[in-house]
Design an enzyme around this catalytic site. Structure first.
Site, PDB file in Angstrom:
ATOM      1  N   ASN A  76     -35.161 -54.533  76.794  1.00 16.57           N
ATOM      2  CA  ASN A  76     -34.743 -54.421  78.193  1.00 16.57           C
ATOM      3  C   ASN A  76     -35.258 -53.091  78.737  1.00 16.57           C
ATOM      4  O   ASN A  76     -34.701 -52.043  78.428  1.00 16.57           O
ATOM      5  CB  ASN A  76     -33.207 -54.483  78.287  1.00 16.57           C
ATOM      6  N   LYS A  93     -35.191 -52.013  81.697  1.00 19.14           N
ATOM      7  CA  LYS A  93     -34.432 -51.521  82.859  1.00 19.14           C
ATOM      8  C   LYS A  93     -35.421 -51.129  83.972  1.00 19.14           C
ATOM      9  O   LYS A  93     -36.437 -51.795  84.126  1.00 19.14           O
ATOM     10  CB  LYS A  93     -33.532 -50.354  82.460  1.00 19.14           C
ATOM     11  N   HIS A 141     -25.342 -58.005  82.961  1.00 21.77           N
ATOM     12  CA  HIS A 141     -25.457 -56.711  82.272  1.00 21.77           C
ATOM     13  C   HIS A 141     -24.413 -55.766  82.865  1.00 21.77           C
ATOM     14  O   HIS A 141     -24.162 -55.781  84.071  1.00 21.77           O
ATOM     15  CB  HIS A 141     -26.873 -56.148  82.462  1.00 21.77           C
ATOM     16  N   GLU A 150     -24.520 -52.746  83.585  1.00 23.16           N
ATOM     17  CA  GLU A 150     -25.019 -51.873  84.656  1.00 23.16           C
ATOM     18  C   GLU A 150     -24.957 -52.603  86.002  1.00 23.16           C
ATOM     19  O   GLU A 150     -24.733 -51.991  87.042  1.00 23.16           O
ATOM     20  CB  GLU A 150     -26.448 -51.397  84.331  1.00 23.16           C
ATOM     21  N   GLU A 181     -22.394 -56.324  74.269  1.00 21.96           N
ATOM     22  CA  GLU A 181     -22.803 -54.951  74.568  1.00 21.96           C
ATOM     23  C   GLU A 181     -21.591 -54.130  74.986  1.00 21.96           C
ATOM     24  O   GLU A 181     -21.196 -54.158  76.168  1.00 21.96           O
ATOM     25  CB  GLU A 181     -23.812 -54.953  75.716  1.00 21.96           C
ATOM     26  N   GLY A 222     -26.735 -46.703  75.936  1.00 22.32           N
ATOM     27  CA  GLY A 222     -27.424 -45.463  76.298  1.00 22.32           C
ATOM     28  C   GLY A 222     -26.714 -44.191  75.875  1.00 22.32           C
ATOM     29  O   GLY A 222     -27.071 -43.101  76.315  1.00 22.32           O
ATOM     30  N   SER A 267     -27.323 -48.799  72.075  1.00 20.16           N
ATOM     31  CA  SER A 267     -27.879 -47.708  71.254  1.00 20.16           C
ATOM     32  C   SER A 267     -28.465 -48.188  69.925  1.00 20.16           C
ATOM     33  O   SER A 267     -28.321 -47.514  68.908  1.00 20.16           O
ATOM     34  CB  SER A 267     -26.813 -46.628  71.029  1.00 20.16           C
TER      35      SER A 267
HETATM   36  C1  PEP Z   1     -29.160 -52.261  77.284  1.00 17.72           C
HETATM   37  O1  PEP Z   1     -30.011 -51.987  78.106  1.00 17.72           O
HETATM   38  O2  PEP Z   1     -28.537 -53.297  77.382  1.00 17.72           O
HETATM   39  C2  PEP Z   1     -28.920 -51.352  76.172  1.00 17.72           C
HETATM   40  C3  PEP Z   1     -28.261 -51.802  75.142  1.00 17.72           C
HETATM   41  O3  PEP Z   1     -29.423 -50.082  76.258  1.00 17.72           O
HETATM   42  P1  PEP Z   1     -29.563 -49.007  75.061  1.00 17.72           P
HETATM   43  O4  PEP Z   1     -30.230 -49.714  73.920  1.00 17.72           O
HETATM   44  O5  PEP Z   1     -30.386 -47.913  75.649  1.00 17.72           O
HETATM   45  O6  PEP Z   1     -28.175 -48.567  74.681  1.00 17.72           O
END
Ligand code: PEP
Length: 269
Positions: free
Chosen positions: A9, A11, A99, A101, A181, A187, A226
């Site tokens: 992803n 982003k 997601h 975000e 998630e 992040g 992460s």
């Molecule tokens: C994500 O974008 O869903 C995500 C898990 O980001 P990261 O791996 O940076 O934590």
């Protein structure tokens, strides 16, 4: 057995030139990527989808294309939005929906997420539905309650003709992928332990059992938050972890292909 998969992803990152450079690097390391029985998916910003799709047409890379968001209608007066049909047209097979975000920064509600799931599936896209608890919800012991609520709201069908067998919960049962998630892990460099992730994944699978029976075992349930090439093995060794949704660490092709390589090996050991 679900088809295990790794989702990158990106982003809101990368120009066209940067995206092509990433694809070329992945191409060079093709031997490290699984030959079959695995899916590697790239969720790129809308502006890159066309160029990536063109690149993939003439490349030996086996990468499925995903968008990171979608509108639920096929077309119409929705300035600035992209429809499921447009995503299909540009070569997408998948789309990330729900997601955190988008839930938290763009106020996406459970109803909107359900509409997006339905719109995406109607157009033949496979939704990658993200669910997960906030740090506070986790501290209050509400993780499973929150996730079950998100699943129910996103996938419950309001069409009496669709869904599960009589007597069980009505669900939208077309193909989908679930990504667990935890919001606090995205992040941040913090993660739950692999056994904690396994426990949540097992409960997500049981959520689908009343409606889907044995077919619940075939739903790919990914972990996201992460994930790096350093911690992937621990997660992938768990039986109900079928892959990973990777944000920050997928921006570098090198860390992404190393992660896939280690993840696949950990799974098949
Ligand atoms: C994500 O974008 O869903 C995500 C898990 O980001 P990261 O791996 O940076 O934590």
């Amino acid at each position: 057995m679900p088809t295990p998969c790794f989702v990158a992803n990106w982003k809101m990152n990368k120009t066209i030139a940067e995206a092509i450079a990433w694809l070329r690097e992945m191409e060079k390391h093709q031997p490290l990527l699984p030959e079959r029985g695995w899916e590697v998916i790239l969720a790129a910003p809308f502006t890159l989808l066309c160029s990536i799709s063109e690149f993939l047409k003439t490349s030996s890379l086996k990468i499925g294309l995903a968008a990171q968001n979608v509108h639920f209608e096929e077309k119409g007066a929705y300035t600035g939005e992209i429809s499921p049909l447009m995503l299909r047209d540009v070569g997408c097979r998948y789309v990330i929906i729900g997601h955190s975000e988008r839930r938290l920064q763009f106020w996406e509600t459970d109803l909107l997420i359900r509409q997006k799931i339905k719109g995406a599936q109607k157009a033949g896209l496979i939704p990658i539905l993200c669910v997960g608890e906030t740090r506070r919800e986790r501290k209050e012991g509400k993780t499973i309650r929150v996730i079950n609520h998100q699943l129910k709201k996103a996938l419950r069908s309001d069409d009496p003709q669709s869904g599960a067998t009589a007597g069980s919960r009505k669900m939208i049962l077309d193909r989908f992928i679930i990504a667990y998630e935890p919001v606090w892990a995205i992040g941040t460099g913090e993660t739950p332990t692999p056994p904690e992730v396994e426990s949540v994944h097992r409960q997500i699978r049981s959520f689908f059992k009343p409606a889907m029976g044995e077919a619940a075992s075939d739903i790919p349930i990914l972990y996201g938050g992460s994930v790096t090439e350093k911690n992937i093995e621990g997660f992938m060794k768990e039986p109900d972890v079928d892959g990973a949704l990777v944000g920050g660490a997928s921006l570098s092709a090198e860390s992404f292909y190393k992660m896939i390589d280690r993840g696949v090996k950990a799974k098949i050991k």
